[in-house]
Motif scaffolding. Sequence first.
Motif, PDB file in Angstrom:
ATOM      1  N   ASP A   1     -18.003  10.065  -7.870  1.00  0.00           N
ATOM      2  CA  ASP A   1     -19.161  10.858  -7.466  1.00  0.00           C
ATOM      3  C   ASP A   1     -18.906  11.553  -6.127  1.00  0.00           C
ATOM      4  O   ASP A   1     -19.763  11.563  -5.249  1.00  0.00           O
ATOM      5  CB  ASP A   1     -20.404   9.949  -7.393  1.00  0.00           C
TER       6      ASP A   1
ATOM      7  N   ALA B   1     -19.242   9.598   1.418  1.00  0.00           N
ATOM      8  CA  ALA B   1     -19.536   8.389   0.644  1.00  0.00           C
ATOM      9  C   ALA B   1     -19.764   8.755  -0.814  1.00  0.00           C
ATOM     10  O   ALA B   1     -20.423   9.732  -1.118  1.00  0.00           O
ATOM     11  CB  ALA B   1     -20.775   7.699   1.205  1.00  0.00           C
ATOM     12  N   GLY B   2     -19.228   7.949  -1.696  1.00  0.00           N
ATOM     13  CA  GLY B   2     -19.412   8.185  -3.124  1.00  0.00           C
ATOM     14  C   GLY B   2     -20.186   7.046  -3.755  1.00  0.00           C
ATOM     15  O   GLY B   2     -20.988   6.375  -3.095  1.00  0.00           O
ATOM     16  N   VAL B   3     -19.878   6.808  -5.024  1.00  0.00           N
ATOM     17  CA  VAL B   3     -20.592   5.792  -5.785  1.00  0.00           C
ATOM     18  C   VAL B   3     -20.331   4.399  -5.200  1.00  0.00           C
ATOM     19  O   VAL B   3     -21.142   3.479  -5.356  1.00  0.00           O
ATOM     20  CB  VAL B   3     -20.175   5.869  -7.275  1.00  0.00           C
TER      21      VAL B   3
END
Lengths: 283, 158
Positions: A103, A237-239
Amino acid sequence: MKSREAVLAMLPTVPALPSAGIQFMEATRNPEAKVDDLVRILEYDPSLTSNLLRLVNSPLFAGNRPIHSVREALIRLGFSKVLQLALTAAFAPLGRRPVAGYDLPPGAILRNAIASALAVRELAKAAEVDEGDYIFTAALLHDIGKIVMGAFAAADVGAVAAAAAERNLPFDEAEREVLGIDHAEAGAELLKAWGLPGPIVAAVRWHHDPDRADPVCVGNDLVHLADQLTALVGIGAGVDGLQYRPSGGALSRLNIGPEAVEAAACNVLFQLEDFTMLASGLE
Amino acid sequence: MQHTVGISQYKTASARGDVLVTYSLGSCIGLSLYDPEAGVGGLVHCMLPLSKLDPEKAKAAPGMFVDTGVSALLRAMYDQGAAQRRIVAKAAGAASLLDENGVFRIGERNHTVLRKMLWKNNILIAAEDVGGSGARTMYLHIDSGRTVVRSGGREWDL
């Protein structure tokens, strides 16, 4: 273990960093290196050179006097700074890719990479540790394994996220459980295949678990803390979010407290906007 | 129109179609303020609890810290015609690492200072979504005052 093999099988398909960047890194490690040789290595790659000149001419580095050539950059900024900027320029095309599984929209990995590289500098200063170029490089490339797993191997990161959320597991542990490999190891294997120096490979390998490195070393600790800093602040920041476990030993080995990390975060944020805007203009 | 509020920034808006958004709140805290009568909303994305860490930076970017960020956003809201007694406050963020030893308690401290600051200003938090380990995105819709949180591919109203 099928996923692990599938991830490792994809390593040769990841476009390597421009070889001029890696050759330049090797050359600067040689104490006898001459300016002419260093200039030649970089100028051999026109697109890397133009990206590098764009970076060195930012107000962050050049001040008021423009820098017109690689030679001038080397003389005015020194080998070390030029190396760091050349590697940032070299990583930009890969780092700008979106990484769907995690993501991460286009540019998120690059922004996180730059923030981490700025963070190790700040943290090294706070810990009064000599900031080697390899630490900067390792911080820049530390999450390259996410690109391997998400963008090239199309690993089922959704299943990893589900496992991590369900049992509140650290994300890297969930990666190992679901895919048989975590992004730290995938990244380290890629950099090994590219022939990067051992300390860089090790810092990337152990960036979520520097206590397990053999030998334990402050460079790994710095890269780990830089990674935690960017996760806390939410840069790129992702998942996986903040679903990681901080090392028990990194802060005490560096003899700094958590407030040093907070102060570093302030300094990084101030430099980051300029630098990212610049890097997003790179070819 | 959508306006992005970066880390350490705050913005207000009053046009009906406006949406304020702030992305990837980690241990940072996002605070949305909305005055339904004046139709004014504001959003701040604070990184650290207290400006005493670096007063100089707090001067340059008040939104960086919760104490200075909340004051700055309130002032901007009042300048736009909002009234303290009508303000609806909602908060999101303050996540933490899987940190059993409590090394980095930034999220928790951000949340504590936020509550104190609002209490000092006689404003109650109407709704919040804080803690955990996920990064959150927060939207404030100016036409309706809806505050929406997005995390891990899901979205919900606060």
